[in-house]
Design a protein around this motif. Structure first.
Motif, PDB file in Angstrom:
ATOM      1  N   ILE A 325       0.567  -1.486   0.104  1.00  0.00           N
ATOM      2  CA  ILE A 325       0.327  -0.657   0.440  1.00  0.00           C
ATOM      3  C   ILE A 325       0.737   1.017  -0.385  1.00  0.00           C
ATOM      4  O   ILE A 325       0.404   2.210  -1.030  1.00  0.00           O
ATOM      5  CB  ILE A 325      -1.168   0.121   1.529  1.00  0.00           C
ATOM      6  N   VAL A 326       1.766   0.826   0.656  1.00  0.00           N
ATOM      7  CA  VAL A 326       2.616   2.484   0.538  1.00  0.00           C
ATOM      8  C   VAL A 326       3.730   2.474  -0.454  1.00  0.00           C
ATOM      9  O   VAL A 326       3.392   4.235  -1.136  1.00  0.00           O
ATOM     10  CB  VAL A 326       3.937   1.872   1.436  1.00  0.00           C
ATOM     11  N   GLU A 327       4.369   1.394  -1.857  1.00  0.00           N
ATOM     12  CA  GLU A 327       4.474   1.714  -2.923  1.00  0.00           C
ATOM     13  C   GLU A 327       3.471   2.517  -3.779  1.00  0.00           C
ATOM     14  O   GLU A 327       3.249   3.221  -4.536  1.00  0.00           O
ATOM     15  CB  GLU A 327       4.725   0.681  -2.995  1.00  0.00           C
ATOM     16  N   TYR A 331       3.491   5.788  -5.792  1.00  0.00           N
ATOM     17  CA  TYR A 331       3.047   6.140  -6.924  1.00  0.00           C
ATOM     18  C   TYR A 331       2.057   6.518  -7.712  1.00  0.00           C
ATOM     19  O   TYR A 331       1.917   7.417  -8.544  1.00  0.00           O
ATOM     20  CB  TYR A 331       2.931   4.359  -7.549  1.00  0.00           C
ATOM     21  N   ILE A 332       0.140   6.687  -6.835  1.00  0.00           N
ATOM     22  CA  ILE A 332      -0.313   7.710  -7.487  1.00  0.00           C
ATOM     23  C   ILE A 332      -0.059   9.354  -7.608  1.00  0.00           C
ATOM     24  O   ILE A 332      -0.390   9.986  -7.847  1.00  0.00           O
ATOM     25  CB  ILE A 332      -1.754   7.222  -6.369  1.00  0.00           C
ATOM     26  N   LYS A 334       2.274  10.361  -7.619  1.00  0.00           N
ATOM     27  CA  LYS A 334       3.943  10.640  -8.446  1.00  0.00           C
ATOM     28  C   LYS A 334       3.073  11.211  -9.832  1.00  0.00           C
ATOM     29  O   LYS A 334       3.164  12.062 -10.453  1.00  0.00           O
ATOM     30  CB  LYS A 334       4.791   9.805  -8.200  1.00  0.00           C
ATOM     31  N   ALA A 335       2.381  10.527 -10.029  1.00  0.00           N
ATOM     32  CA  ALA A 335       1.411  10.387 -10.761  1.00  0.00           C
ATOM     33  C   ALA A 335       0.480  11.255 -11.057  1.00  0.00           C
ATOM     34  O   ALA A 335       0.473  11.791 -12.317  1.00  0.00           O
ATOM     35  CB  ALA A 335       0.864   9.067 -11.402  1.00  0.00           C
ATOM     36  N   HIS A 336       0.316  11.764  -9.688  1.00  0.00           N
ATOM     37  CA  HIS A 336      -1.422  13.066 -10.391  1.00  0.00           C
ATOM     38  C   HIS A 336       0.360  14.634  -9.971  1.00  0.00           C
ATOM     39  O   HIS A 336      -0.145  15.150 -10.827  1.00  0.00           O
ATOM     40  CB  HIS A 336      -1.702  13.026  -8.649  1.00  0.00           C
ATOM     41  N   GLN A 337       1.010  14.222  -9.511  1.00  0.00           N
ATOM     42  CA  GLN A 337       2.177  15.422  -9.768  1.00  0.00           C
ATOM     43  C   GLN A 337       2.732  15.508 -11.056  1.00  0.00           C
ATOM     44  O   GLN A 337       1.921  16.673 -11.862  1.00  0.00           O
ATOM     45  CB  GLN A 337       3.323  15.229  -9.222  1.00  0.00           C
ATOM     46  N   ARG A 338       2.632  14.431 -12.114  1.00  0.00           N
ATOM     47  CA  ARG A 338       2.684  14.348 -13.724  1.00  0.00           C
ATOM     48  C   ARG A 338       2.146  14.441 -14.648  1.00  0.00           C
ATOM     49  O   ARG A 338       1.925  16.006 -15.576  1.00  0.00           O
ATOM     50  CB  ARG A 338       3.321  12.481 -13.880  1.00  0.00           C
ATOM     51  N   PHE A 339       0.603  14.687 -14.097  1.00  0.00           N
ATOM     52  CA  PHE A 339      -0.774  14.446 -15.082  1.00  0.00           C
ATOM     53  C   PHE A 339      -1.040  16.176 -14.584  1.00  0.00           C
ATOM     54  O   PHE A 339      -1.440  17.169 -15.714  1.00  0.00           O
ATOM     55  CB  PHE A 339      -1.940  13.924 -14.115  1.00  0.00           C
ATOM     56  N   VAL A 340      -0.401  16.503 -13.521  1.00  0.00           N
ATOM     57  CA  VAL A 340      -1.127  18.917 -13.391  1.00  0.00           C
ATOM     58  C   VAL A 340       0.118  19.023 -13.641  1.00  0.00           C
ATOM     59  O   VAL A 340      -0.724  20.068 -14.625  1.00  0.00           O
ATOM     60  CB  VAL A 340      -0.410  18.591 -11.743  1.00  0.00           C
ATOM     61  N   LEU A 341       1.196  18.529 -14.142  1.00  0.00           N
ATOM     62  CA  LEU A 341       1.852  19.121 -14.899  1.00  0.00           C
ATOM     63  C   LEU A 341       1.328  19.175 -16.298  1.00  0.00           C
ATOM     64  O   LEU A 341       1.194  20.509 -17.608  1.00  0.00           O
ATOM     65  CB  LEU A 341       3.640  18.943 -15.268  1.00  0.00           C
ATOM     66  N   PHE A 401      -5.634   3.032  -2.743  1.00  0.00           N
ATOM     67  CA  PHE A 401      -4.686   2.949  -3.118  1.00  0.00           C
ATOM     68  C   PHE A 401      -4.125   1.953  -4.188  1.00  0.00           C
ATOM     69  O   PHE A 401      -3.258   1.376  -4.800  1.00  0.00           O
ATOM     70  CB  PHE A 401      -3.805   2.888  -1.795  1.00  0.00           C
ATOM     71  N   VAL A 402      -5.888   0.473  -4.374  1.00  0.00           N
ATOM     72  CA  VAL A 402      -5.063  -0.473  -5.296  1.00  0.00           C
ATOM     73  C   VAL A 402      -5.426  -0.284  -6.538  1.00  0.00           C
ATOM     74  O   VAL A 402      -5.221  -1.064  -7.276  1.00  0.00           O
ATOM     75  CB  VAL A 402      -6.242  -1.649  -4.474  1.00  0.00           C
ATOM     76  N   ILE A 403      -6.344   0.924  -6.900  1.00  0.00           N
ATOM     77  CA  ILE A 403      -6.204   1.422  -8.911  1.00  0.00           C
ATOM     78  C   ILE A 403      -4.868   0.731  -9.500  1.00  0.00           C
ATOM     79  O   ILE A 403      -3.324   1.176  -8.911  1.00  0.00           O
ATOM     80  CB  ILE A 403      -6.988   2.642  -8.696  1.00  0.00           C
TER      81      ILE A 403
END
Length: 422
Positions: A325-327, A331-332, A334-341, A401-403
């Motif tokens: 779950i921490v992993e 991941y989510i 960092k993925a959100h941060q990329r999508f914001v950019l 978290f499991v998406i």
């Protein structure tokens, strides 16, 4: 045989619904991990974890196995005069991860009632000390629930409108941003000097129903310090933010000054059971200790500390900081941060932001919280197999978290395509 949607319309009254104009409710028959299925076999990615509750995924077998075993041993016993292992164990484990000043755990049954108990604790705290304090302090545009104390602290007229004349006395301040801290502190000073303030109720760092609006940890710390210097009880509403959503266990973990009271629900039991908690410091608890019975906290819920709910919460806590779950949380984030950019320069985007697993996108197009524009977006997402519930012109994602990576990319893709139709 009529389908679920047709049968539903005969007797049911749904929340947040104007039934005169609303479309029939969609019948859901199955859920697993990040997916839900309707009665026609269509699947939908649950992009908001069913109001941020099913954070470990729907029907998580680790949790369902735990509560199945519990219900075969002890289904329920009232919590007045009795106690039991799941409640005790849950209190022990929560105290380990809550901010260091939290010492006592009080059980309720949902987020609103957790806030209600916290407000009553604060009011009676002062009463027990021989003071009458009648004013709450709260943020503008906050949301804390639909019972009367929680509703009083809330500042969204779309929920409170018909009840404004019946609410507790509340003074409101803006949320602090990095460049407005002194201004907000000055307003708080004025309120403290001109009112008999009992408590400051706030959503720490993220205002959920307001549209996932973020504010300054430094500023909130300063407000908490000022309140505590004036013996105003500080109540952190972690119903939405709690249990890993902001990157830490609790949004309060970003603060230096610990709240006196913390309210928890939603992801507490991983969507498996209605349960909530109001925790407090030793200072708050000690004000209720007396030879006088009347100074006790005479507030109760029939299903307080339900053993099955406590067991679900314990299983969720085991998963919260597990390696897997921490992993996924990382991941989510960092993925959100990329999508914001990727999306923040789009001409239809006013602002894009993320915090932990929370993503929010404000559109340049204006839209009411509940209205045709919001409904158009919602219908588009559902037609594309993604469950998102825009708040007016704010689109937000707060996934389990499991998406999977593929499911998350599909959510992003559907949001991008929706910008072409607004």
């Amino acid at each position: 045989m009529k389908n679920l949607s047709e049968r539903d319309q005969k007797y049911l009254w749904h929340p947040l619904t104007q039934h005169q104009t609303a479309a029939p409710r969609l019948g859901i028959v199955k859920a697993k991990d990040a997916l839900i299925w309707d009665e026609d076999g269509n699947s939908y990615i649950d992009g908001i974890a069913s109001w941020y509750t099913a954070m470990y995924g729907h029907c998580n077998s680790y949790i369902t196995d735990a509560i199945t075993a519990q219900m075969k041993q002890l289904d329920f016993v009232m919590f007045s005069g009795f106690t039991h292992e799941p409640a005790i164990k849950l209190s022990e484990q929560l105290i380990e991860i809550l901010p260091s000043n939290q010492r006592k755990i009080f059980f309720n049954d949902n987020g609103s009632t957790a806030i209600e108990a916290g407000i009553k604790m604060a009011l009676q705290y002062h009463h027990n000390l021989g003071e009458r304090r009648d004013t709450l302090i709260a943020f503008e545009n906050g949301f804390h629930g639909d019972t009367f104390g929680a509703m009083s602290a809330s500042g969204l007229s779309s929920y409170n409108g018909p009840f404004e004349d019946f609410l507790l006395k509340v003074e409101r301040i803006p949320v602090p941003q990095e460049d407005t801290i002194d201004e907000v502190l000055s307003k708080l000073d004025y309120i403290l000097n001109n009112n008999s303030c009992a408590a400051f109720v706030f959503e720490p760092l993220v205002q959920g129903a307001a549209g996932m609006k973020f504010h300054s940890a430094k500023g909130l710390d300063a407000l908490i310090q000022k309140c505590q210097e004036n013996n105003v009880i500080t109540i952190a509403d972690e119903v939405m933010t709690g249990f890993g959503k902001t990157g830490k266990n609790f949004a309060s973990d970003y603060l230096i000054n610990n709240p006196d009271i913390i309210c928890l629900s939603k992801a507490l039991t991983a969507a498996m059971f209605p349960l909530s908690i109001t925790s407090c410091s030793q200072k708050v608890y000690d004000a209720f200790l007396s030879e006088s019975v009347a100074k006790g906290f005479f507030h109760a819920h029939t299903f307080s500390a339900h053993p099955i709910g406590c067991t679900a919460a314990l299983a969720g806590l085991e998963l919260l900081n597990s390696d897997d779950i921490v992993e996924r949380r990382a991941y989510i984030e960092k993925a959100h941060q990329r999508f914001v950019l990727q999306i923040e320069k789009h001409p239809k985007v006013k602002e894009a932001r993320s915090f932990g697993v929370i993503l929010a996108i404000d559109l340049t197009v204006e839209g009411n919280r509940y209205g045709s524009f919001r409904d158009m977006l919602y219908d588009f997402y559902m037609s594309e197999g993604v469950n998102l519930r825009p708040l007016g012109n704010t689109i937000y994602v707060l996934p389990p978290f499991v998406i999977t990576n593929e499911q998350l990319e599909r959510v992003y893709n559907v949001i991008e395509r929706s910008l072409e139709i607004v």
